[in-house]
Design a protein around this motif. Structure first.
Motif, PDB file in Angstrom:
ATOM      1  N   ASP A  31       0.813  -1.222   0.000  1.00 58.77           N
ATOM      2  CA  ASP A  31       0.000   0.000   0.000  1.00 58.77           C
ATOM      3  C   ASP A  31       0.844   1.269   0.000  1.00 58.77           C
ATOM      4  N   ASN A  32       2.086   1.202   0.499  1.00 56.80           N
ATOM      5  CA  ASN A  32       3.011   2.335   0.380  1.00 56.80           C
ATOM      6  C   ASN A  32       4.443   1.870   0.636  1.00 56.80           C
ATOM      7  N   MET A  33       5.409   2.690   0.247  1.00 61.00           N
ATOM      8  CA  MET A  33       6.809   2.292   0.339  1.00 61.00           C
ATOM      9  C   MET A  33       7.318   2.252   1.771  1.00 61.00           C
ATOM     10  N   SER A  34       6.777   3.113   2.653  1.00 64.17           N
ATOM     11  CA  SER A  34       7.217   3.110   4.055  1.00 64.17           C
ATOM     12  C   SER A  34       7.011   1.726   4.671  1.00 64.17           C
ATOM     13  N   ASN A  35       5.872   1.119   4.381  1.00 64.94           N
ATOM     14  CA  ASN A  35       5.621  -0.237   4.880  1.00 64.94           C
ATOM     15  C   ASN A  35       6.574  -1.252   4.254  1.00 64.94           C
ATOM     16  N   GLY A  36       7.024  -0.963   3.034  1.00 64.00           N
ATOM     17  CA  GLY A  36       8.047  -1.800   2.393  1.00 64.00           C
ATOM     18  C   GLY A  36       9.360  -1.746   3.151  1.00 64.00           C
ATOM     19  N   LEU A  37       9.779  -0.532   3.522  1.00 66.10           N
ATOM     20  CA  LEU A  37      11.009  -0.377   4.315  1.00 66.10           C
ATOM     21  C   LEU A  37      10.888  -1.123   5.632  1.00 66.10           C
ATOM     22  N   PHE A  38       9.732  -0.978   6.296  1.00 64.64           N
ATOM     23  CA  PHE A  38       9.522  -1.664   7.572  1.00 64.64           C
ATOM     24  C   PHE A  38       9.630  -3.178   7.403  1.00 64.64           C
ATOM     25  N   LEU A  39       8.925  -3.733   6.424  1.00 64.61           N
ATOM     26  CA  LEU A  39       8.937  -5.192   6.227  1.00 64.61           C
ATOM     27  C   LEU A  39      10.336  -5.700   5.887  1.00 64.61           C
ATOM     28  N   ALA A  40      11.048  -4.965   5.023  1.00 65.44           N
ATOM     29  CA  ALA A  40      12.395  -5.391   4.618  1.00 65.44           C
ATOM     30  C   ALA A  40      13.354  -5.375   5.812  1.00 65.44           C
ATOM     31  N   LEU A  41      13.277  -4.320   6.628  1.00 67.75           N
ATOM     32  CA  LEU A  41      14.133  -4.233   7.824  1.00 67.75           C
ATOM     33  C   LEU A  41      13.737  -5.286   8.857  1.00 67.75           C
ATOM     34  N   TYR A  42      12.447  -5.467   9.057  1.00 67.61           N
ATOM     35  CA  TYR A  42      11.952  -6.452  10.022  1.00 67.61           C
ATOM     36  C   TYR A  42      12.414  -7.857   9.605  1.00 67.61           C
ATOM     37  N   TYR A  43      12.299  -8.140   8.315  1.00 63.22           N
ATOM     38  CA  TYR A  43      12.718  -9.448   7.792  1.00 63.22           C
ATOM     39  C   TYR A  43      14.206  -9.685   8.062  1.00 63.22           C
ATOM     40  N   GLU A  44      15.043  -8.690   7.739  1.00 66.08           N
ATOM     41  CA  GLU A  44      16.494  -8.854   7.934  1.00 66.08           C
ATOM     42  C   GLU A  44      16.856  -8.974   9.416  1.00 66.08           C
ATOM     43  N   LYS A  45      16.187  -8.206  10.260  1.00 68.24           N
ATOM     44  CA  LYS A  45      16.514  -8.185  11.689  1.00 68.24           C
ATOM     45  C   LYS A  45      15.986  -9.433  12.417  1.00 68.24           C
ATOM     46  N   HIS A  46      14.719  -9.790  12.174  1.00 68.13           N
ATOM     47  CA  HIS A  46      14.049 -10.781  13.015  1.00 68.13           C
ATOM     48  C   HIS A  46      13.849 -12.151  12.358  1.00 68.13           C
ATOM     49  N   VAL A  47      13.828 -12.191  11.022  1.00 68.85           N
ATOM     50  CA  VAL A  47      13.550 -13.467  10.328  1.00 68.85           C
ATOM     51  C   VAL A  47      14.839 -14.065   9.775  1.00 68.85           C
ATOM     52  N   PRO A  64      10.733  11.713   6.278  1.00 68.76           N
ATOM     53  CA  PRO A  64      10.618  11.410   7.718  1.00 68.76           C
ATOM     54  C   PRO A  64      10.154  10.002   8.066  1.00 68.76           C
ATOM     55  N   SER A  65       9.519   9.283   7.133  1.00 67.20           N
ATOM     56  CA  SER A  65       9.077   7.930   7.490  1.00 67.20           C
ATOM     57  C   SER A  65      10.252   6.952   7.615  1.00 67.20           C
ATOM     58  N   VAL A  66      11.400   7.285   6.992  1.00 66.45           N
ATOM     59  CA  VAL A  66      12.531   6.341   7.004  1.00 66.45           C
ATOM     60  C   VAL A  66      13.034   6.072   8.425  1.00 66.45           C
ATOM     61  N   PRO A  67      13.359   7.114   9.231  1.00 70.59           N
ATOM     62  CA  PRO A  67      13.755   6.819  10.614  1.00 70.59           C
ATOM     63  C   PRO A  67      12.636   6.157  11.428  1.00 70.59           C
ATOM     64  N   CYS A  68      11.386   6.524  11.138  1.00 71.81           N
ATOM     65  CA  CYS A  68      10.255   5.894  11.848  1.00 71.81           C
ATOM     66  C   CYS A  68      10.260   4.377  11.638  1.00 71.81           C
ATOM     67  N   GLU A  69      10.431   3.953  10.386  1.00 69.00           N
ATOM     68  CA  GLU A  69      10.371   2.512  10.078  1.00 69.00           C
ATOM     69  C   GLU A  69      11.566   1.767  10.669  1.00 69.00           C
ATOM     70  N   ILE A  70      12.727   2.426  10.720  1.00 70.66           N
ATOM     71  CA  ILE A  70      13.908   1.814  11.346  1.00 70.66           C
ATOM     72  C   ILE A  70      13.606   1.533  12.822  1.00 70.66           C
ATOM     73  N   ILE A  71      13.006   2.518  13.505  1.00 65.05           N
ATOM     74  CA  ILE A  71      12.674   2.373  14.925  1.00 65.05           C
ATOM     75  C   ILE A  71      11.575   1.324  15.120  1.00 65.05           C
ATOM     76  N   HIS A  72      10.542   1.357  14.259  1.00 64.05           N
ATOM     77  CA  HIS A  72       9.468   0.343  14.339  1.00 64.05           C
ATOM     78  C   HIS A  72      10.025  -1.072  14.208  1.00 64.05           C
ATOM     79  N   ALA A  73      11.072  -1.227  13.400  1.00 63.35           N
ATOM     80  CA  ALA A  73      11.660  -2.560  13.177  1.00 63.35           C
ATOM     81  C   ALA A  73      12.569  -2.993  14.332  1.00 63.35           C
TER      82      ALA A  73
END
Length: 220
Positions: A31-47, A64-73
């Motif tokens: 639905d948007n690229m910010s969620n893409g960044l979150f999923l990609a970072l989450y995958y690398e970190k946790h999966v 501004p969403s880039v640092p947000c997604e890093i922190i969310h991950a």
């Protein structure tokens, strides 16, 4: 049912076209690229557990969403205040989120742009992008394992079948691209090809962004 199959089909065809144009093996729309960044970072970190440190380095001038997604991950943000792609307050093109294999490619969309072994996140949101879909994004990857995980992670952990028939064994998010947007994306792909069928190359975009390192909120 035929109707459900048709819905998934338009998304799948759009993803195949994106992969073909950008030179990646796989594309997963969202639905948007910010969620893409979150999923990609989450995958690398946790999966995949391929992120070894706890910090990700990004330019101090970015969306501004880039640092947000890093922190969310579950990671920390470090700022690069002398990033080679930042000049006079403007960020140009795609850059790597250092410490990961994730790329923010909001300002690059071009023929064969994909960088091997990366998860490149592209954006179709807003008036400045090459691909104006009003809203949306995608992750480009060449990892089959990541591709399968991204497809289900964006879809509430679901497989692409009726939820009455599914076997729920994964926690996911609701990041699915609306099928009518994917269908529209498919129609708009023609603009990226010449009349002889060869791919068009687009210039990198350059956009002014604020200096995010000034804001305490990102120091999590």
């Amino acid at each position: 049912s035929i109707m459900a199959y048709g819905v998934y089909k338009s998304t799948e065809e759009f993803e195949e076209q994106l992969a073909q144009y950008t030179g990646s093996k796989y594309a997963v729309t969202l639905d948007n690229m910010s969620n893409g960044l979150f999923l990609a970072l989450y995958y690398e970190k946790h999966v995949n557990k391929s992120i070894v440190g706890d910090s990700i380095i990004i330019p101090n001038r970015t969306y501004p969403s880039v640092p947000c997604e890093i922190i969310h991950a579950g990671l920390k943000v470090k700022w690069d205040k002398n990033h080679p792609q930042v000049s006079k307050g403007k960020l140009t093109g795609a850059y790597q989120l250092k410490g990961s294999n994730v790329w923010d490619s909001a300002l690059t969309f071009s023929a064969d742009m994909y960088k091997p072994s990366s998860h490149m996140c592209v954006s179709f949101t807003g008036p400045f992008k090459h691909f104006k879909l009003s809203k949306g994004g995608a992750i480009l990857t060449d990892s089959l394992k990541a591709y399968h995980w991204f497809k289900r992670a964006r879809y509430s952990g679901r497989r692409e079948c009726s939820y009455h028939d599914d076997n729920f064994d994964m926690i996911g998010w609701n990041f699915y691209m609306m099928p009518e947007l994917a269908a529209r994306g498919l129609l708009l792909m023609n603009q990226f090809y010449n009349q002889d069928g060869t791919k068009k190359h687009q210039e990198d975009l350059a956009l002014p962004y604020p200096d995010l390192s000034k804001f305490k909120i990102y120091e999590k």
